[in-house]
Design a protein around this motif. Structure first.
Motif, PDB file in Angstrom:
ATOM      1  N   UNK A  66       0.822  -1.218   0.000  1.00 23.84           N
ATOM      2  CA  UNK A  66       0.000   0.000   0.000  1.00 23.84           C
ATOM      3  C   UNK A  66       0.856   1.270   0.000  1.00 23.84           C
ATOM      4  N   UNK A  67       1.998   1.200  -0.655  1.00 31.74           N
ATOM      5  CA  UNK A  67       2.909   2.352  -0.691  1.00 31.74           C
ATOM      6  C   UNK A  67       2.248   3.545  -1.354  1.00 31.74           C
ATOM      7  N   UNK A  68       2.490   4.717  -0.798  1.00 35.93           N
ATOM      8  CA  UNK A  68       2.042   5.930  -1.449  1.00 35.93           C
ATOM      9  C   UNK A  68       2.878   6.190  -2.696  1.00 35.93           C
ATOM     10  N   UNK A  69       2.425   7.095  -3.520  1.00 34.85           N
ATOM     11  CA  UNK A  69       3.142   7.357  -4.767  1.00 34.85           C
ATOM     12  C   UNK A  69       2.816   8.752  -5.288  1.00 34.85           C
ATOM     13  N   UNK A  70       3.664   9.220  -6.187  1.00 29.22           N
ATOM     14  CA  UNK A  70       3.387  10.386  -7.007  1.00 29.22           C
ATOM     15  C   UNK A  70       3.164   9.896  -8.430  1.00 29.22           C
ATOM     16  N   UNK A  71       2.421  10.640  -9.209  1.00 26.34           N
ATOM     17  CA  UNK A  71       2.226  10.308 -10.623  1.00 26.34           C
ATOM     18  C   UNK A  71       2.836  11.420 -11.468  1.00 26.34           C
ATOM     19  N   UNK A  72       3.757  11.042 -12.358  1.00 23.85           N
ATOM     20  CA  UNK A  72       4.446  12.008 -13.203  1.00 23.85           C
ATOM     21  C   UNK A  72       4.409  11.555 -14.664  1.00 23.85           C
ATOM     22  N   UNK A  73       4.467  12.524 -15.568  1.00 20.35           N
ATOM     23  CA  UNK A  73       4.608  12.222 -16.993  1.00 20.35           C
ATOM     24  C   UNK A  73       6.029  11.742 -17.216  1.00 20.35           C
ATOM     25  N   UNK A  74       6.191  10.514 -17.680  1.00 14.40           N
ATOM     26  CA  UNK A  74       7.523   9.974 -17.914  1.00 14.40           C
ATOM     27  C   UNK A  74       7.718   9.492 -19.352  1.00 14.40           C
ATOM     28  N   UNK A  75       6.651   9.204 -20.046  1.00 16.86           N
ATOM     29  CA  UNK A  75       6.736   8.785 -21.453  1.00 16.86           C
ATOM     30  C   UNK A  75       5.939   9.801 -22.255  1.00 16.86           C
ATOM     31  N   UNK A  76       6.614  10.525 -23.169  1.00 14.94           N
ATOM     32  CA  UNK A  76       5.931  11.641 -23.823  1.00 14.94           C
ATOM     33  C   UNK A  76       6.590  11.978 -25.158  1.00 14.94           C
ATOM     34  N   UNK A  77       5.824  12.696 -25.973  1.00 12.59           N
ATOM     35  CA  UNK A  77       6.286  13.186 -27.262  1.00 12.59           C
ATOM     36  C   UNK A  77       6.821  14.601 -27.055  1.00 12.59           C
ATOM     37  N   UNK A  78       8.136  14.786 -27.182  1.00 11.26           N
ATOM     38  CA  UNK A  78       8.730  16.091 -26.904  1.00 11.26           C
ATOM     39  C   UNK A  78       8.309  17.158 -27.900  1.00 11.26           C
ATOM     40  N   UNK A  79       7.685  16.754 -29.009  1.00 12.17           N
ATOM     41  CA  UNK A  79       7.176  17.739 -29.956  1.00 12.17           C
ATOM     42  C   UNK A  79       5.904  18.404 -29.436  1.00 12.17           C
ATOM     43  N   UNK A  80       5.298  17.818 -28.406  1.00 11.69           N
ATOM     44  CA  UNK A  80       4.030  18.327 -27.880  1.00 11.69           C
ATOM     45  C   UNK A  80       4.129  18.828 -26.444  1.00 11.69           C
ATOM     46  N   UNK A  81       4.996  18.229 -25.650  1.00 13.54           N
ATOM     47  CA  UNK A  81       5.211  18.700 -24.277  1.00 13.54           C
ATOM     48  C   UNK A  81       6.700  18.641 -23.963  1.00 13.54           C
ATOM     49  N   UNK A  82       7.143  19.505 -23.050  1.00 13.82           N
ATOM     50  CA  UNK A  82       8.546  19.533 -22.658  1.00 13.82           C
ATOM     51  C   UNK A  82       8.657  19.681 -21.140  1.00 13.82           C
TER      52      UNK A  82
END
Length: 297
Positions: A144-160
């Motif tokens: 039951x570990x807590x966690x953060x959610x982050x963008x890690x897989x992405x298209x750099x042409x659309x987000x940076x």
């Protein structure tokens, strides 16, 4: 020799290079020789390109990364966001899998990413992953570990990644992102002493970018340690981590008090040394945290 249980046997006869995804895995690192090999191994047969940006390691980080098949590029430490943007620019592919050197993909996450590219590049701009903390010496997160959610897989042409010294979380339109089913594992600290060291360096970097008034900051010292302990022990569920979980929550409460003092302008000499180190464009101890990943999780 024992086989890594997370590794998937290569049953296909297709050469490994042709099975890899058109994705670049970017990793920023400094003095991570004991952990970066695990990170690279978890993606080496998944992605076509692994690029490590090293900011002046004094251990064998560079040699270990190269031995595991990564391209290694030196860039003096400019802060978290700028270093990760440098890694983005060095990537061969538009799709980026951004990992810290103390993170790794378990088998389930690798299989999920493969499925996302089964029909070509995804239509979405990217994917967020849950990132629970793994205690030192353990293979998986606590129950039951807590966690953060982050963008890690992405298209750099659309987000940076932003250019902030201390913030590297990608801002995104929720309609263009999806939360992945399986997490990325994160052994963020080697010990509780490392937790303290890592965060103190991070707080002085924060103080370069933002400074708080003593009048508004110091009164928080009366209540924040208790509130932080409750947050980490109960809400972040370190209560399920046994004695280490209790010690972890107490340590975080202590170092968050130190953070308030730093932001209020105390320990100014070290903060100034951090600023001067960044301006000089060098990866000196004064400007560079000992582990270049997020501090307290």
């Amino acid at each position: 020799m024992n086989q890594d249980p997370d590794k998937v046997p290569a049953k296909e006869q297709v050469p490994a290079a042709r099975r890899r995804l058109p994705v670049s895995c970017t990793i920023i690192a400094c003095d991570e020789a004991d952990r970066i090999g695990r990170c690279i191994e978890s993606v080496r047969d998944l992605v076509d390109d692994v690029v490590v940006v090293d900011s002046g390691s004094r251990d064998d980080t560079v040699a270990v990364a190269e031995a595991h098949g990564a391209r290694v590029i030196f860039n003096a430490w400019p802060g978290y966001g700028p270093q990760k943007r440098f890694a983005e620019d060095a990537a061969r592919h538009a799709w980026i899998l951004s990992l810290d050197a103390d993170e790794w993909l378990p088998r389930e996450a690798r299989e999920e990413i493969k499925a996302l590219f089964a029909q070509g590049e995804p239509a979405l701009a990217g994917f967020r992953f849950r990132i629970p903390t793994v205690y030192p010496g353990r293979a998986r997160p606590r129950p039951f570990a807590g966690y953060h959610a982050h963008v890690r897989l992405y298209d750099r042409r659309r987000v940076r990644i932003p250019a902030s010294l201390v913030h590297d979380a990608i801002t995104f339109d929720p309609a263009t992102m999806r939360l992945a089913k399986h997490p990325i594992h994160h052994e963020s600290i080697r010990s509780l002493a490392h937790l303290v060291e890592k965060n103190i360096a991070y707080f002085h970097l924060q103080a370069v970018e933002m400074r708080r008034s003593k009048l508004t900051t110091l009164p928080r010292l009366l209540v924040e340690p208790v509130a932080v302990f409750a947050k980490y022990y109960f809400l972040r569920r370190h209560v399920t981590g046994g004695l280490f979980g209790l010690r972890y929550a107490l340590t975080v409460a202590y170092i968050r008090s130190y953070r308030l003092a730093v932001l209020a302008g105390f320990f100014h000499a070290r903060t100034e040394a951090t600023r001067l180190g960044l301006e000089a464009g060098r990866g000196a101890d004064a400007a560079q945290p000992p582990a270049q990943s997020r501090a307290t999780e």
